[in-house]
Design a protein around this motif. Structure first.
Motif, PDB file in Angstrom:
ATOM      1  N   THR A 242      -3.915  10.723   1.417  1.00 16.71           N
ATOM      2  CA  THR A 242      -3.103  10.392   2.591  1.00 16.71           C
ATOM      3  C   THR A 242      -2.393  11.619   3.116  1.00 16.71           C
ATOM      4  O   THR A 242      -2.371  11.880   4.327  1.00 16.71           O
ATOM      5  CB  THR A 242      -2.067   9.303   2.227  1.00 16.71           C
ATOM      6  OG1 THR A 242      -2.750   8.109   1.844  1.00 16.71           O
ATOM      7  CG2 THR A 242      -1.152   9.001   3.400  1.00 16.71           C
TER       8      THR A 242
ATOM      9  N   ARG B 120       0.841  -1.207   0.000  1.00 13.80           N
ATOM     10  CA  ARG B 120       0.000   0.000   0.000  1.00 13.80           C
ATOM     11  C   ARG B 120       0.874   1.254   0.000  1.00 13.80           C
ATOM     12  O   ARG B 120       0.742   2.117   0.887  1.00 13.80           O
ATOM     13  CB  ARG B 120      -0.917  -0.008   1.221  1.00 13.80           C
ATOM     14  CG  ARG B 120      -0.162  -0.099   2.532  1.00 13.80           C
ATOM     15  CD  ARG B 120      -1.080  -0.096   3.741  1.00 13.80           C
ATOM     16  NE  ARG B 120      -1.211  -1.421   4.290  1.00 13.80           N
ATOM     17  CZ  ARG B 120      -1.975  -1.720   5.326  1.00 13.80           C
ATOM     18  NH1 ARG B 120      -2.661  -0.793   5.935  1.00 13.80           N
ATOM     19  NH2 ARG B 120      -2.048  -2.960   5.767  1.00 13.80           N
TER      20      ARG B 120
ATOM     21  N   SER C 281       5.799  13.212   1.605  1.00 11.65           N
ATOM     22  CA  SER C 281       5.131  12.301   0.675  1.00 11.65           C
ATOM     23  C   SER C 281       6.150  11.710  -0.282  1.00 11.65           C
ATOM     24  O   SER C 281       6.998  12.432  -0.816  1.00 11.65           O
ATOM     25  CB  SER C 281       4.061  13.038  -0.127  1.00 11.65           C
ATOM     26  OG  SER C 281       2.974  13.400   0.693  1.00 11.65           O
TER      27      SER C 281
ATOM     28  N   HIS D  36       4.727   7.862  -4.449  1.00 10.74           N
ATOM     29  CA  HIS D  36       3.523   7.033  -4.482  1.00 10.74           C
ATOM     30  C   HIS D  36       2.452   7.489  -3.497  1.00 10.74           C
ATOM     31  O   HIS D  36       1.297   7.063  -3.605  1.00 10.74           O
ATOM     32  CB  HIS D  36       3.878   5.577  -4.176  1.00 10.74           C
ATOM     33  CG  HIS D  36       4.626   4.898  -5.274  1.00 10.74           C
ATOM     34  ND1 HIS D  36       4.068   4.589  -6.491  1.00 10.74           N
ATOM     35  CD2 HIS D  36       5.915   4.477  -5.339  1.00 10.74           C
ATOM     36  CE1 HIS D  36       4.969   4.003  -7.255  1.00 10.74           C
ATOM     37  NE2 HIS D  36       6.091   3.922  -6.583  1.00 10.74           N
ATOM     38  N   THR D  37       2.800   8.321  -2.526  1.00 11.84           N
ATOM     39  CA  THR D  37       1.827   8.726  -1.512  1.00 11.84           C
ATOM     40  C   THR D  37       0.659   9.464  -2.161  1.00 11.84           C
ATOM     41  O   THR D  37       0.850  10.401  -2.935  1.00 11.84           O
ATOM     42  CB  THR D  37       2.479   9.645  -0.462  1.00 11.84           C
ATOM     43  OG1 THR D  37       3.632   8.995   0.081  1.00 11.84           O
ATOM     44  CG2 THR D  37       1.505   9.955   0.663  1.00 11.84           C
ATOM     45  N   SER D  38      -0.543   9.051  -1.829  1.00 12.17           N
ATOM     46  CA  SER D  38      -1.712   9.695  -2.425  1.00 12.17           C
ATOM     47  C   SER D  38      -1.950  11.064  -1.801  1.00 12.17           C
ATOM     48  O   SER D  38      -1.549  11.329  -0.661  1.00 12.17           O
ATOM     49  CB  SER D  38      -2.953   8.824  -2.233  1.00 12.17           C
ATOM     50  OG  SER D  38      -3.346   8.804  -0.872  1.00 12.17           O
ATOM     51  N   LYS D  39      -2.623  11.915  -2.544  1.00 14.54           N
ATOM     52  CA  LYS D  39      -2.967  13.246  -2.024  1.00 14.54           C
ATOM     53  C   LYS D  39      -3.907  13.107  -0.832  1.00 14.54           C
ATOM     54  O   LYS D  39      -3.809  13.888   0.134  1.00 14.54           O
ATOM     55  CB  LYS D  39      -3.636  14.081  -3.123  1.00 14.54           C
ATOM     56  CG  LYS D  39      -3.739  15.547  -2.780  1.00 14.54           C
ATOM     57  CD  LYS D  39      -2.360  16.193  -2.685  1.00 14.54           C
ATOM     58  CE  LYS D  39      -2.464  17.695  -2.401  1.00 14.54           C
ATOM     59  NZ  LYS D  39      -1.128  18.322  -2.285  1.00 14.54           N
TER      60      LYS D  39
ATOM     61  N   GLU E 273       0.715   3.930  -1.485  1.00 13.63           N
ATOM     62  CA  GLU E 273      -0.051   5.185  -1.503  1.00 13.63           C
ATOM     63  C   GLU E 273      -0.465   5.634  -0.106  1.00 13.63           C
ATOM     64  O   GLU E 273      -0.798   6.808   0.120  1.00 13.63           O
ATOM     65  CB  GLU E 273      -1.292   5.025  -2.382  1.00 13.63           C
ATOM     66  CG  GLU E 273      -2.401   4.154  -1.799  1.00 13.63           C
ATOM     67  CD  GLU E 273      -2.122   2.659  -1.819  1.00 13.63           C
ATOM     68  OE1 GLU E 273      -2.897   1.909  -1.195  1.00 13.63           O
ATOM     69  OE2 GLU E 273      -1.141   2.239  -2.478  1.00 13.63           O
TER      70      GLU E 273
END
Length: 294
Positions: A165, A134, A157, A160-163, A136
């Motif tokens: 998150t 995971r 971030s 790959h970190t989602s906005k 993201e």
């Protein structure tokens, strides 16, 4: 965006217990985990001491102290973190240890919406995210020591970190914990340590070369530059092993000589002279903090 109410913290040293304290004081349910329950209980004892000092200076009431302490459970079993909304890793500053831990957390934390965060001082978040399924939901959440007193949190971030998150943890740190947040790119050292650690290492080199004593270097910066603490007492507070580890990570990333830990710092770490937590570093301390980590 679901609110974060249940927080797991891995590592009950100085940083972990500080994070546990601020989370509990914010009314969150906290599980403090370490390698053994005994170590986790030692961390909880440190939280209790800190809360008592806060009550004595009028920073919180007796009822608030009792409520915060009651909100922290301790364990030596990572599976107790399964239902957490957010898990913050605050283990030793070692990339191999952290990646192994993130592999375990990825399996243990069952909620697909849960966030896995690292309090790393220097290790790129992408390397930790890469060992999970995971990426993201993996983010850096870097607190500063002592956590209850220091207002800043760096949010990092990876690619790959989602906005979602990123926004969720910024809201958590800013709105729930009442910390000031800054965003940092996912590069070793982030913002603060990229600036701070070369300064600390320069002070170590000055001691090693005989330019000045540790006392005079620190006095020069406090009396001459209005710094609240000199660089060598600050290095002792952070932990000389942690300063060396951050320097190594920065040097690996940038290959700039100013980031390389000086031989004197390496010898001190090898000799167990780690600063306040061991009772002696560049200065001597009457009592050593138990299990201090950054």
């Amino acid at each position: 965006m679901a609110a974060i109410k249940h927080v797991g913290i891995v590592g009950a040293g100085q940083m972990g217990r500080g994070i546990a304290e601020v989370c509990a004081r914010a009314g969150l349910s906290v599980v403090l985990c370490d390698m053994t329950e005994e170590r986790a209980r030692a961390g909880l004892a440190g939280v209790a001491d800190s809360l008592l000092r806060a009550e004595k200076r009028g920073a919180l009431t007796h009822e608030e102290r009792a409520h915060a302490l009651a909100g922290i459970a301790v364990t030596g079993d990572l599976s107790r973190l399964a239902g957490a909304d957010l898990v913050i890793e605050a283990a030793v500053e070692d990339e191999e240890a952290k990646t192994a831990l993130f592999r375990q957390l990825d399996e243990v934390v069952t909620d697909p919406a849960a966030v896995l965060a690292s309090n790393t001082s220097s290790i790129p978040i992408a390397r930790l995210a890469a060992v999970t399924g995971r990426p993201e939901a993996v983010v850096g959440l870097h607190f500063f020591n002592p956590v209850p007193a220091m207002p800043l949190v760096e949010v990092i971030s990876s690619l790959h970190t989602s906005k979602a998150t990123e926004l969720r943890v910024r809201a958590f740190a800013g709105d729930v914990l009442r910390k000031k947040t800054i965003m940092a790119q996912d590069r070793a050292g982030f913002v603060v340590n990229s600036l701070l650690v070369p300064y600390l290492l320069a002070a170590v080199r000055m001691v090693s070369s005989g330019t000045a004593t540790a006392e005079d270097i620190d006095t020069g910066m406090t009396a001459g530059c209005a710094h609240p603490m000199g660089p060598l007492r600050l290095a002792d507070l952070i932990g000389l092993d942690t300063v060396a580890a951050i320097g190594e990570a920065l040097y690996e990333e940038y290959r700039e000589p100013l980031y390389a830990p000086p031989p004197l710092l390496r010898r001190m770490v090898e000799s167990g002279l780690l600063g306040r937590k061991s009772g002696r570093g560049f200065f001597s301390y009457e009592t050593a903090a138990v299990g201090a980590r950054t």
